[in-house]
Design a protein around this motif. Structure first.
Motif, short mmCIF file in Angstrom:
data_model
loop_
_atom_site.label_atom_id
_atom_site.label_comp_id
_atom_site.label_asym_id
_atom_site.label_seq_id
_atom_site.Cartn_x
_atom_site.Cartn_y
_atom_site.Cartn_z
N GLU A 52 0.88 -1.17 0.00
CA GLU A 52 0.00 0.00 0.00
C GLU A 52 0.92 1.22 0.00
O GLU A 52 1.57 1.51 0.99
CB GLU A 52 -0.92 -0.01 1.21
N ILE A 53 0.96 1.88 -1.14
CA ILE A 53 1.84 3.03 -1.32
C ILE A 53 1.07 4.28 -0.91
O ILE A 53 0.00 4.56 -1.45
CB ILE A 53 2.33 3.11 -2.77
N HIS A 54 1.61 5.01 0.02
CA HIS A 54 0.95 6.22 0.51
C HIS A 54 1.08 7.31 -0.54
O HIS A 54 2.14 7.88 -0.75
CB HIS A 54 1.56 6.66 1.85
N SER A 55 -0.02 7.60 -1.20
CA SER A 55 0.01 8.47 -2.37
C SER A 55 0.20 9.95 -2.04
O SER A 55 0.57 10.71 -2.92
CB SER A 55 -1.26 8.27 -3.20
N LEU A 56 -0.05 10.36 -0.83
CA LEU A 56 0.12 11.77 -0.51
C LEU A 56 1.53 12.10 -0.06
O LEU A 56 1.89 13.28 0.06
CB LEU A 56 -0.90 12.22 0.55
N ALA A 57 2.33 11.11 0.16
CA ALA A 57 3.72 11.34 0.56
C ALA A 57 4.57 11.61 -0.68
O ALA A 57 4.33 11.05 -1.75
CB ALA A 57 4.26 10.13 1.30
N LEU A 58 5.56 12.49 -0.54
CA LEU A 58 6.46 12.73 -1.67
C LEU A 58 7.34 11.52 -1.93
O LEU A 58 7.75 11.26 -3.05
CB LEU A 58 7.32 13.97 -1.40
N SER A 59 7.64 10.77 -0.88
CA SER A 59 8.36 9.50 -1.05
C SER A 59 7.84 8.53 0.00
O SER A 59 7.32 8.92 1.03
CB SER A 59 9.87 9.70 -0.92
N HIS A 60 7.97 7.25 -0.31
CA HIS A 60 7.49 6.19 0.58
C HIS A 60 8.48 5.05 0.50
O HIS A 60 8.87 4.63 -0.60
CB HIS A 60 6.10 5.74 0.14
N THR A 61 8.89 4.52 1.65
CA THR A 61 9.86 3.43 1.69
C THR A 61 9.18 2.13 2.09
O THR A 61 8.38 2.10 3.02
CB THR A 61 10.99 3.72 2.71
N ALA A 62 9.51 1.06 1.37
CA ALA A 62 9.02 -0.28 1.70
C ALA A 62 10.22 -1.22 1.72
O ALA A 62 11.07 -1.16 0.83
CB ALA A 62 8.00 -0.75 0.67
N ALA A 63 10.30 -2.08 2.74
CA ALA A 63 11.43 -2.99 2.88
C ALA A 63 10.96 -4.43 2.78
O ALA A 63 9.89 -4.79 3.25
CB ALA A 63 12.13 -2.77 4.22
N SER A 64 11.81 -5.26 2.19
CA SER A 64 11.53 -6.69 2.12
C SER A 64 11.74 -7.31 3.50
O SER A 64 12.71 -6.98 4.19
CB SER A 64 12.47 -7.36 1.12
N PRO A 65 10.85 -8.21 3.94
CA PRO A 65 11.00 -8.81 5.27
C PRO A 65 12.25 -9.67 5.43
O PRO A 65 12.84 -9.71 6.49
CB PRO A 65 9.74 -9.63 5.45
N THR A 66 12.67 -10.36 4.36
CA THR A 66 13.87 -11.19 4.47
C THR A 66 14.95 -10.81 3.47
O THR A 66 16.10 -11.14 3.65
CB THR A 66 13.55 -12.68 4.28
N GLY A 67 14.61 -10.14 2.39
CA GLY A 67 15.61 -9.65 1.45
C GLY A 67 15.96 -10.64 0.37
O GLY A 67 15.16 -11.46 -0.05
N ILE A 68 17.20 -10.54 -0.06
CA ILE A 68 17.75 -11.39 -1.12
C ILE A 68 18.73 -12.34 -0.45
O ILE A 68 19.61 -11.91 0.28
CB ILE A 68 18.43 -10.55 -2.20
N GLY A 69 18.56 -13.62 -0.72
CA GLY A 69 19.43 -14.63 -0.10
C GLY A 69 20.33 -15.31 -1.11
O GLY A 69 19.93 -15.59 -2.24
N ALA A 70 21.54 -15.55 -0.67
CA ALA A 70 22.50 -16.32 -1.46
C ALA A 70 23.00 -17.47 -0.58
O ALA A 70 23.29 -17.27 0.60
CB ALA A 70 23.68 -15.46 -1.90
N ARG A 71 23.02 -18.64 -1.15
CA ARG A 71 23.61 -19.79 -0.45
C ARG A 71 24.66 -20.38 -1.37
O ARG A 71 24.36 -20.93 -2.42
CB ARG A 71 22.57 -20.84 -0.11
N CYS A 72 25.92 -20.20 -0.96
CA CYS A 72 27.06 -20.70 -1.75
C CYS A 72 27.90 -21.60 -0.87
O CYS A 72 27.97 -21.41 0.35
CB CYS A 72 27.92 -19.54 -2.24
N ASN A 73 28.56 -22.57 -1.51
CA ASN A 73 29.41 -23.42 -0.70
C ASN A 73 30.58 -22.62 -0.15
O ASN A 73 30.92 -21.55 -0.66
CB ASN A 73 29.86 -24.68 -1.46
N THR A 74 31.16 -23.11 0.92
CA THR A 74 32.19 -22.38 1.67
C THR A 74 33.34 -21.96 0.77
O THR A 74 33.88 -22.75 0.00
CB THR A 74 32.71 -23.26 2.82
N GLY A 75 33.66 -20.68 0.87
CA GLY A 75 34.80 -20.12 0.14
C GLY A 75 34.46 -19.61 -1.25
O GLY A 75 35.33 -19.04 -1.91
N THR A 76 33.23 -19.77 -1.70
CA THR A 76 32.86 -19.29 -3.03
C THR A 76 32.48 -17.82 -2.96
O THR A 76 31.54 -17.44 -2.27
CB THR A 76 31.67 -20.10 -3.60
#
Length: 166
Positions: A52-76
């Motif tokens: 729900e984007i607040h339309s009367l605000a000049l800017s509005h911030t929304a954050a992802s609850p968990t973000g972007i995940g990377a799972r790589c083997n050790t040392g990669t």
């Protein structure tokens, strides 16, 4: 005993000796098993949807609850970088920004490398880097919508291709 009878008595013994199994020593060799662990990574993205984007605000911030995940083997070592999105530069008020497409309007936004709208995350060479440890490593991201007060009511969307390179 004559010679023939001696031979006749020795021949069966000789035949038995020849037919007896021969026993050998054990022979061993090593079975060698080798392998190489190759670099490997997975990417997991938690989308920002049904905001729900607040339309009367000049800017509005929304954050992802968990973000972007990377799972790589050790040392990669890995890098995660976003693309421009489908509507980059289509909002005339914000020509150098990504934009959501909606009903007769392009809602400009900026992508950020944190959950609070701090450091901007530009397209192309701008990336998040890390080194795998075998577990999921999540990086927060957020979106700041610009000029939402000029947007028509309705549903807006954009797709950004995110690339994980390792």
């Amino acid at each position: 005993m004559n010679r023939k009878s001696i031979l006749r008595s020795i021949i069966p013994i000789a035949l038995v000796a020849l037919a007896a199994p021969a026993f050998a020593d054990d022979v061993t060799d090593n079975l060698q098993i080798t392998g190489q662990v190759m670099p490997g990574c997975e990417l997991q993205i938690t989308p920002l949807s049904n905001l729900e984007i607040h339309s009367l605000a000049l800017s509005h911030t929304a954050a992802s609850p968990t973000g972007i995940g990377a799972r790589c083997n050790t040392g990669t070592a890995y890098d995660i970088s976003p693309g421009d999105g489908l509507n980059y530069g289509l909002n005339p008020d914000y020509p150098n920004h990504r934009a959501l497409a909606g009903p007769g309007f392009y809602l400009a936004y900026t992508l950020h490398k944190d959950a609070v709208g701090g450091e901007a995350w530009g397209p192309g060479a701008d990336q998040i880097s890390g080194v795998g440890n075998g577990d999921w490593q999540f990086m927060p991201y957020s979106v700041v919508f610009l000029g939402a007060n000029k947007a028509n009511n309705g549903f807006y969307s954009d797709d950004i291709q995110v690339t994980l390179t390792y």
